[in-house]
Design a protein around this motif. Structure first.
Motif, PDB file in Angstrom:
ATOM      1  N   ASP A   1      -2.543   2.970  -6.411  1.00  0.00           N
ATOM      2  CA  ASP A   1      -3.823   2.609  -7.057  1.00  0.00           C
ATOM      3  C   ASP A   1      -4.233   1.189  -6.686  1.00  0.00           C
ATOM      4  N   GLU A   2      -3.244   0.304  -6.739  1.00  0.00           N
ATOM      5  CA  GLU A   2      -3.490  -1.103  -6.422  1.00  0.00           C
ATOM      6  C   GLU A   2      -3.926  -1.249  -4.952  1.00  0.00           C
ATOM      7  N   LEU A   3      -3.248  -0.504  -4.079  1.00  0.00           N
ATOM      8  CA  LEU A   3      -3.567  -0.563  -2.651  1.00  0.00           C
ATOM      9  C   LEU A   3      -5.010  -0.131  -2.393  1.00  0.00           C
ATOM     10  N   GLY A   4      -5.439   0.933  -3.070  1.00  0.00           N
ATOM     11  CA  GLY A   4      -6.812   1.420  -2.893  1.00  0.00           C
ATOM     12  C   GLY A   4      -7.824   0.337  -3.212  1.00  0.00           C
ATOM     13  N   GLY A   5      -7.633  -0.308  -4.356  1.00  0.00           N
ATOM     14  CA  GLY A   5      -8.546  -1.378  -4.765  1.00  0.00           C
ATOM     15  C   GLY A   5      -8.517  -2.536  -3.787  1.00  0.00           C
ATOM     16  N   LEU A   6      -7.312  -2.825  -3.324  1.00  0.00           N
ATOM     17  CA  LEU A   6      -7.122  -3.936  -2.392  1.00  0.00           C
ATOM     18  C   LEU A   6      -7.827  -3.664  -1.055  1.00  0.00           C
ATOM     19  N   LEU A   7      -7.680  -2.448  -0.549  1.00  0.00           N
ATOM     20  CA  LEU A   7      -8.292  -2.122   0.750  1.00  0.00           C
ATOM     21  C   LEU A   7      -9.814  -2.223   0.674  1.00  0.00           C
ATOM     22  N   VAL A   8     -10.379  -1.732  -0.416  1.00  0.00           N
ATOM     23  CA  VAL A   8     -11.838  -1.806  -0.566  1.00  0.00           C
ATOM     24  C   VAL A   8     -12.283  -3.269  -0.688  1.00  0.00           C
ATOM     25  N   ALA A   9     -11.531  -4.047  -1.474  1.00  0.00           N
ATOM     26  CA  ALA A   9     -11.886  -5.467  -1.645  1.00  0.00           C
ATOM     27  C   ALA A   9     -11.783  -6.209  -0.312  1.00  0.00           C
ATOM     28  N   LEU A  10     -10.744  -5.905   0.462  1.00  0.00           N
ATOM     29  CA  LEU A  10     -10.563  -6.577   1.755  1.00  0.00           C
ATOM     30  C   LEU A  10     -11.671  -6.175   2.729  1.00  0.00           C
ATOM     31  N   ARG A  11     -12.013  -4.887   2.727  1.00  0.00           N
ATOM     32  CA  ARG A  11     -13.105  -4.431   3.588  1.00  0.00           C
ATOM     33  C   ARG A  11     -14.404  -5.134   3.199  1.00  0.00           C
ATOM     34  N   ASP A  12     -14.671  -5.226   1.906  1.00  0.00           N
ATOM     35  CA  ASP A  12     -15.896  -5.894   1.452  1.00  0.00           C
ATOM     36  C   ASP A  12     -15.883  -7.374   1.840  1.00  0.00           C
ATOM     37  N   ARG A  13     -14.700  -7.992   1.768  1.00  0.00           N
ATOM     38  CA  ARG A  13     -14.575  -9.426   2.053  1.00  0.00           C
ATOM     39  C   ARG A  13     -14.682  -9.708   3.557  1.00  0.00           C
ATOM     40  N   PHE A  14     -13.986  -8.897   4.363  1.00  0.00           N
ATOM     41  CA  PHE A  14     -13.906  -9.211   5.798  1.00  0.00           C
ATOM     42  C   PHE A  14     -14.806  -8.328   6.671  1.00  0.00           C
ATOM     43  N   GLY A  15     -15.280  -7.215   6.137  1.00  0.00           N
ATOM     44  CA  GLY A  15     -16.267  -6.398   6.851  1.00  0.00           C
ATOM     45  C   GLY A  15     -15.730  -5.508   7.949  1.00  0.00           C
ATOM     46  N   PHE A  16     -14.403  -5.291   7.989  1.00  0.00           N
ATOM     47  CA  PHE A  16     -13.866  -4.415   9.043  1.00  0.00           C
ATOM     48  C   PHE A  16     -14.114  -2.946   8.709  1.00  0.00           C
ATOM     49  N   ALA A  17     -14.062  -2.110   9.742  1.00  0.00           N
ATOM     50  CA  ALA A  17     -14.009  -0.663   9.539  1.00  0.00           C
ATOM     51  C   ALA A  17     -12.540  -0.262   9.538  1.00  0.00           C
ATOM     52  N   ALA A  18     -12.226   0.805   8.817  1.00  0.00           N
ATOM     53  CA  ALA A  18     -10.836   1.259   8.793  1.00  0.00           C
ATOM     54  C   ALA A  18     -10.770   2.752   9.062  1.00  0.00           C
ATOM     55  N   LEU A  19      -9.790   3.125   9.866  1.00  0.00           N
ATOM     56  CA  LEU A  19      -9.472   4.536  10.063  1.00  0.00           C
ATOM     57  C   LEU A  19      -8.159   4.742   9.320  1.00  0.00           C
ATOM     58  N   LEU A  20      -8.237   5.535   8.255  1.00  0.00           N
ATOM     59  CA  LEU A  20      -7.136   5.638   7.296  1.00  0.00           C
ATOM     60  C   LEU A  20      -6.455   7.002   7.419  1.00  0.00           C
ATOM     61  N   VAL A  21      -5.292   7.026   8.065  1.00  0.00           N
ATOM     62  CA  VAL A  21      -4.476   8.241   8.105  1.00  0.00           C
ATOM     63  C   VAL A  21      -3.594   8.233   6.872  1.00  0.00           C
ATOM     64  N   GLU A  22      -3.703   9.292   6.076  1.00  0.00           N
ATOM     65  CA  GLU A  22      -2.968   9.257   4.810  1.00  0.00           C
ATOM     66  C   GLU A  22      -2.793  10.673   4.256  1.00  0.00           C
ATOM     67  N   HIS A  23      -1.589  10.936   3.748  1.00  0.00           N
ATOM     68  CA  HIS A  23      -1.343  12.218   3.078  1.00  0.00           C
ATOM     69  C   HIS A  23      -1.676  12.146   1.595  1.00  0.00           C
ATOM     70  N   HIS A  24      -1.775  10.943   1.066  1.00  0.00           N
ATOM     71  CA  HIS A  24      -2.049  10.785  -0.356  1.00  0.00           C
ATOM     72  C   HIS A  24      -3.543  11.030  -0.590  1.00  0.00           C
ATOM     73  N   MET A  25      -3.855  12.261  -1.020  1.00  0.00           N
ATOM     74  CA  MET A  25      -5.270  12.667  -1.125  1.00  0.00           C
ATOM     75  C   MET A  25      -6.052  11.816  -2.123  1.00  0.00           C
ATOM     76  N   GLY A  26      -5.390  11.413  -3.202  1.00  0.00           N
ATOM     77  CA  GLY A  26      -6.081  10.597  -4.194  1.00  0.00           C
ATOM     78  C   GLY A  26      -6.610   9.322  -3.565  1.00  0.00           C
ATOM     79  N   LEU A  27      -5.788   8.705  -2.711  1.00  0.00           N
ATOM     80  CA  LEU A  27      -6.192   7.462  -2.060  1.00  0.00           C
ATOM     81  C   LEU A  27      -7.322   7.724  -1.063  1.00  0.00           C
ATOM     82  N   VAL A  28      -7.140   8.714  -0.187  1.00  0.00           N
ATOM     83  CA  VAL A  28      -8.154   8.976   0.851  1.00  0.00           C
ATOM     84  C   VAL A  28      -9.492   9.325   0.209  1.00  0.00           C
ATOM     85  N   MET A  29      -9.451  10.257  -0.735  1.00  0.00           N
ATOM     86  CA  MET A  29     -10.703  10.724  -1.331  1.00  0.00           C
ATOM     87  C   MET A  29     -11.322   9.641  -2.227  1.00  0.00           C
ATOM     88  N   GLY A  30     -10.479   8.764  -2.747  1.00  0.00           N
ATOM     89  CA  GLY A  30     -10.969   7.723  -3.645  1.00  0.00           C
ATOM     90  C   GLY A  30     -11.661   6.571  -2.936  1.00  0.00           C
TER      91      GLY A  30
END
Ligand SMILES: Nc1ncnc2c1ncn2[C@@H]1O[C@H](COP(=O)(O)OP(=O)(O)OP(=O)(O)O)[C@@H](O)[C@H]1O
Length: 261
Positions: free
Chosen positions: A195-224
């Protein structure tokens, strides 16, 4: 980048095929990643997600197709120049320097930047040039953003797994990527850490403006946190769209249920 504009895709994958002897790991795979978006990439084990990362980072050579990054033919770029173009990656299995401090691990992420020079010079302290001082300032900023201040001067080796994952993320961001490839960042994390990672990734993307390609089996994280999701099975794209569209797509449901059976 000549000819590129903000509406152009940052990454364009077109008709990519990869074969290992008799195994076709990717077949006719096409999709885009737009600047600043988080694009989830899902698929059952063996779908070809890591193989795609290895094509983008020029470890594997596609047998067919093209990959363009910021308007440039990526398949004409040697592997050692990929990071300098603005593509950074984290790994399923952490790849940190265990005896080095968290801060110094983060600093090594800058090594690929043009004009940075070799890592030992970068780490020499005192006697830092203006450039290395700026890099150290960025490293400290990332250490703070990734909630690593308390452990910044400790060796990476002894730290909990979730903490080391954040160090790896900070190191990848040190290169100021415009595209971040995240290979199963939630693997091995607790529910709270995911949960913390999800929030962190969005905050970092908003702060630094990068695009991310997220390979992940954790559906809650990907879909969230994904703006868009691409689903793969047996090396093919089977669906693409918003998280809701992909979650409900019959081909996606069948791919997951089929493997679970
Ligand atoms: N170097 C290789 N040599 C031979 N076969 C390979 C190689 N790399 C991948 N493959 C095969 O290619 C297919 C796709 O594998 P890949 O690791 O890309 O899938 P994945 O979607 O990342 O799976 P996972 O979710 O388990 O990480 C699999 O059948 C795999 O066995």
């Amino acid at each position: 980048m000549p000819g590129a504009d903000a509406h152009d895709p940052l990454l364009e994958v077109r008709g990519v095929a990869v074969r290992f002897g008799g195994v076709t790991a990717l077949r006719d795979l096409s999709f885009d990643v737009r600047p600043g978006e988080i694009c989830g990439l899902i698929g059952p084990n063996g779908a070809g997600k890591t193989t795609l990362f290895n094509c983008i980072t020029r470890i594997y050579e596609p047998a067919e197709g093209s990959i363009r990054f910021a308007g440039r033919d990526l398949l004409a770029v040697p592997a050692h120049r990929i990071a300098g173009l603005g593509i950074a990656r984290t790994f399923q299995n952490l790849a940190l320097f265990g005896s080095m401090t968290v801060l110094d691990n983060v600093l090594t992420g800058a090594a690929a930047q043009p004009g940075t020079g070799i890592v030992p010079g970068l780490l020499a302290w005192p006697g830092a040039t203006r450039r290395t001082a700026a890099l150290r300032a960025r490293a400290w900023e990332l250490v703070e953003q990734l909630e690593l201040l308390d452990v910044a001067l400790l060796p990476a080796a002894g730290l909990p797994f979730g903490t080391r994952k954040r160090v790896e993320l900070a190191r990848a961001l040190m290169a100021e990527p415009s595209l971040l490839l995240l290979d199963e960042p939630a693997g091995g994390l607790t529910h709270a850490e995911v949960d913390e990672l999800g929030g962190l990734l969005v905050a970092l993307r908003d702060r630094f403006g990068f695009a991310a390609l997220l390979v992940e089996h954790h559906m809650g994280l990907v879909m969230g946190i994904s703006d868009r999701v691409v689903a793969m099975d047996f090396g093919r794209r089977i669906a693409a769209g918003s998280p809701d569209e992909v979650r409900r797509d019959p081909a996606v449901v069948a791919a997951y249920l089929g493997r679970a059976a």
